[in-house]
Design an enzyme around this catalytic site. Structure first.
Site, mmCIF file in Angstrom:
data_model
loop_
_atom_site.group_PDB
_atom_site.id
_atom_site.type_symbol
_atom_site.label_atom_id
_atom_site.label_comp_id
_atom_site.label_asym_id
_atom_site.label_seq_id
_atom_site.Cartn_x
_atom_site.Cartn_y
_atom_site.Cartn_z
ATOM 1 N N LYS A 175 0.987 -1.090 -0.047
ATOM 2 C CA LYS A 175 0.042 0.048 0.047
ATOM 3 C C LYS A 175 0.830 1.285 -0.064
ATOM 4 O O LYS A 175 2.274 1.038 0.202
ATOM 5 C CB LYS A 175 -0.824 -0.061 1.173
ATOM 6 C CG LYS A 175 -0.249 0.226 2.354
ATOM 7 C CD LYS A 175 -1.391 0.017 3.562
ATOM 8 C CE LYS A 175 -0.695 0.227 4.902
ATOM 9 N NZ LYS A 175 -0.085 1.474 5.159
ATOM 10 N N HIS A 205 -1.025 -6.130 5.703
ATOM 11 C CA HIS A 205 -0.364 -7.143 6.699
ATOM 12 C C HIS A 205 -1.324 -7.397 7.949
ATOM 13 O O HIS A 205 -0.814 -8.228 8.592
ATOM 14 C CB HIS A 205 1.141 -6.404 7.122
ATOM 15 C CG HIS A 205 0.976 -5.290 8.109
ATOM 16 N ND1 HIS A 205 0.593 -4.296 7.856
ATOM 17 C CD2 HIS A 205 1.344 -5.513 9.302
ATOM 18 C CE1 HIS A 205 0.770 -3.391 9.222
ATOM 19 N NE2 HIS A 205 1.037 -4.295 10.094
ATOM 20 N N LYS A 209 -1.930 -11.434 10.454
ATOM 21 C CA LYS A 209 -1.615 -11.547 11.890
ATOM 22 C C LYS A 209 -2.430 -12.735 12.321
ATOM 23 O O LYS A 209 -3.730 -12.940 11.955
ATOM 24 C CB LYS A 209 -2.162 -10.256 12.667
ATOM 25 C CG LYS A 209 -1.194 -9.081 12.420
ATOM 26 C CD LYS A 209 -1.765 -7.824 13.113
ATOM 27 C CE LYS A 209 -1.018 -6.660 12.777
ATOM 28 N NZ LYS A 209 0.354 -6.305 13.392
ATOM 29 N N GLU A 243 -1.673 3.751 18.248
ATOM 30 C CA GLU A 243 -0.084 3.772 18.212
ATOM 31 C C GLU A 243 0.238 4.908 19.240
ATOM 32 O O GLU A 243 -0.304 5.934 18.990
ATOM 33 C CB GLU A 243 0.338 3.914 16.888
ATOM 34 C CG GLU A 243 0.274 2.735 16.023
ATOM 35 C CD GLU A 243 0.686 2.829 14.692
ATOM 36 O OE1 GLU A 243 1.472 1.955 14.423
ATOM 37 O OE2 GLU A 243 0.066 3.599 13.949
ATOM 38 N N HIS A 267 -6.534 -1.680 6.676
ATOM 39 C CA HIS A 267 -6.617 -2.669 7.817
ATOM 40 C C HIS A 267 -7.879 -2.638 8.547
ATOM 41 O O HIS A 267 -8.460 -3.508 8.956
ATOM 42 C CB HIS A 267 -5.334 -2.290 8.863
ATOM 43 C CG HIS A 267 -3.929 -2.007 8.414
ATOM 44 N ND1 HIS A 267 -3.721 -2.734 7.205
ATOM 45 C CD2 HIS A 267 -3.174 -1.093 8.786
ATOM 46 C CE1 HIS A 267 -2.397 -2.422 7.126
ATOM 47 N NE2 HIS A 267 -2.135 -1.349 8.048
HETATM 48 C C1 BG6 Z 1 1.233 0.285 8.414
HETATM 49 C C2 BG6 Z 1 0.965 1.722 8.625
HETATM 50 O O1 BG6 Z 1 0.165 -0.298 7.715
HETATM 51 O O2 BG6 Z 1 0.866 -0.130 9.997
HETATM 52 C C3 BG6 Z 1 1.688 2.226 9.703
HETATM 53 O O3 BG6 Z 1 1.446 2.235 7.418
HETATM 54 C C4 BG6 Z 1 1.632 1.719 11.127
HETATM 55 O O4 BG6 Z 1 1.648 3.717 9.804
HETATM 56 C C5 BG6 Z 1 1.899 0.098 10.786
HETATM 57 O O5 BG6 Z 1 2.631 2.188 11.986
HETATM 58 C C6 BG6 Z 1 1.374 -0.479 12.097
HETATM 59 O O6 BG6 Z 1 1.529 -1.841 11.948
HETATM 60 P P1 BG6 Z 1 1.524 -2.962 13.018
HETATM 61 O O7 BG6 Z 1 1.651 -4.258 12.758
HETATM 62 O O8 BG6 Z 1 2.499 -2.459 14.245
HETATM 63 O O9 BG6 Z 1 -0.066 -2.653 14.032
#
Ligand code: BG6
Length: 513
Positions: A175, A205, A209, A243, A267
């Site tokens: 993406k 991604h 998970k 986050e 996501h």
């Molecule tokens: C990514 C985003 O897809 O996912 C990021 O571009 C984000 O901004 C990240 O920090 C978070 O991934 P995870 O797996 O740590 O939740």
């Protein structure tokens, strides 16, 4: 003489239909474009190594990097090694590394450089012949979206996208997949003019998970939850991806993109689709996609959008005990940047099952803590045969799928406080992965890279899902573009006041995970 063990992927004793057995990739080469980027270093290279360490890659596997740097194969191998040592999950083992590194190659050039692509073609031909990668090539585009057209046309021009005989060619796309519905459709047309749809693997991604895949197990392997899984019992659903980190160092990617495009379009809407979908006919990719597509087709913004969405940008504040700067003081962001670092919106899924149940999605940077969860919040009991004081502390029942970091599932319900009086308070019943299973979960990228090499598309959104997700997001983005600047929120808090107001107007409140 002891018999030589047969490679597992050709072992006739393995029942290919037994999905409990580890699946091992066949001979193949993975080409990564954008190999000097952060994603390659933090996630992709370590995931390749972890797969090798788990015995899931064949001895003939090859990893090819393509970038502008003037590196020899050995220089690139050293870069991979450092990335693996710093970030691998399964522990560094020299014997695994030695075998993997024999198949590492590097091709130097820009995306416009025809000769470099011819060099890549001959490198792959050499690997096919000498290492036995058999013409099976996956091209991972971990590159800025404006570079997609040139790389795709180079792959077409050189014939590197063409399959012949039993060999396969696949493309993996990171993406952002477009920046609105129109550009996503254009990009899909471009990609599909070079690769057939079944050879296109769009990475989200989150779908790699374990906790996300477990949504389907929780819902469709159990009898317990299904009767409750509808507007009859559920008041609303909250999907949170919070986050605590900021955006220092990521301006190049993030400025002008923002939280909604970065994570809600992909996501969070995928999580919504998995929670809201009907039971698929089977777990075949087509049946899963059919159900997810139906949900996305039925998903609407709750109107009016301005009252049912919120966006914010982090100002200075705290991350834990450290003072941190606001977005506008992060390197690379303009002093008048209107990029949102927090986004929230209310959606509804217009189906018999979900009519009247709002789905609240929110995501933000520099929030109170890192947590992703899906909370199904139940209606209150229609009648409580207690004095009000006895249930003053009783909240709403909830089923919380804890996606990360404390992976598991929580059921929250009321329980009598021990003692001679009658008082009911919320308690939690917890399942946690750490307590229930001894094996640790693979990283999302391990699972997804393996699936690409196996040609297993279940965990990859198809073109229609991507286009529908933009269709849901576009009206919100248009509303925001027309309505000035995002609200500010202090770093370390849970987002702007407007997000709380959006909920309180309906008599609800965001969870504070
Ligand atoms: C990514 C985003 O897809 O996912 C990021 O571009 C984000 O901004 C990240 O920090 C978070 O991934 P995870 O797996 O740590 O939740």
């Amino acid at each position: 003489m002891p018999r030589k063990a047969q490679p597992e992927w050709t072992n006739p004793l393995r029942d290919p239909h037994d999905r409990r057995l580890p699946r091992i990739a066949g001979p193949s080469a993975l080409v990564i474009f954008g190999v000097t980027g952060d994603l390659a270093r933090r996630k992709l290279m370590p995931a390749v190594y972890d797969l090798a360490n788990r015995g899931l890659l064949p001895p003939s596997f090859a990893l090819v990097g393509f970038a502008r740097r003037d590196w020899a194969h050995e220089d690139f191998a050293q870069v991979v090694r450092e990335a693996v040592e710093a970030n691998c999950r399964t522990g560094f083992r020299t014997e695994v590394w030695d075998r993997l590194s024999e198949g590492i190659r590097f091709v130097s050039g820009t995306f416009e450089d025809d000769e470099a692509f011819e060099q890549l073609q001959s490198t792959l031909a050499d690997l096919d012949r000498d290492r036995g990668t058999d013409g099976n090539h996956a091209y991972y585009l971990s590159i800025p979206p404006n570079a997609f057209p040139v790389v795709l046309s180079q792959l077409r021009r050189t014939g590197m996208a063409d399959e012949s005989g039993d060999s396969w060619r696949r493309v993996v796309i990171e993406k952002p997949f477009g920046h609105d519905q129109e550009s996503a459709i254009e990009l899909n047309e471009l990609v599909n003019s070079v690769f057939a749809e079944e050879s296109v693997f769009r990475i989200d991604h989150y779908l790699g998970k374990e906790t996300v895949q477990n949504i389907l197990a929780l819902r469709f392997a159990n009898q317990l939850f299904d009767p409750l899984w509808s507007s009859h019992y559920i008041d609303h659903v909250q999907i949170t991806m919070a986050e605590d980190i900021g955006l220092g160092g990521r301006a190049g990617y993030y400025d002008g993109i923002g939280a909604a495009r970065d994570v809600i379009q992909n996501h969070l809407l995928q999580l919504l689709a998995l929670v809201a979908m009907e039971e698929p006919v089977s777990f075949s990719p087509r049946h899963l996609q059919t159900e997810k597509i139906k949900v996305l087709q039925s998903t609407r913004n709750i109107l009016p959008i301005d009252l049912n969405s919120a966006r914010g940008q982090y100002a200075a504040g705290w991350q834990g005990s450290e003072p941190v700067v606001g977005l506008k003081d992060e390197e690379g962001f303009a002093a008048d940047s209107t990029t949102e670092t927090f986004a929230a919106m209310a959606l509804e899924v217009d189906t018999r099952r979900w009519a009247g149940v709002p789905f609240y999605l929110r995501s933000g940077k520099r929030l109170g803590r890192r947590v992703t969860e899906i909370a199904l919040v139940f209606k209150r009991a229609p009648h409580l045969p207690f004095d009000d004081t006895m249930t003053a502390e009783l909240g709403q029942n909830a089923l919380v799928i804890r996606v990360q970091p404390d992976e598991g599932v929580t059921l929250r319900f009321g329980s009598k406080v021990p003692g001679s009086s009658m008082e009911v308070r919320d308690v939690n019943m917890d399942f946690s992965y750490g307590g229930a299973f001894t094996v640790s979960s693979p990283e999302a990228y391990e699972r997804l890279l393996l699936d690409v090499l196996l040609g297993e598309p279940s965990l990859f959104p198809v073109n229609e899902e991507v286009e529908l997700s933009w269709q849901i997001l576009d009206p919100v983005l248009a509303e925001w573009a027309a309505s000035g600047t995002p609200d500010e929120y202090e770093s370390g808090t849970w987002g702007p006041q407007s997000a709380d107001t959006m909920m309180s107007r309906t008599g609800r409140a965001w969870r504070r995970p």
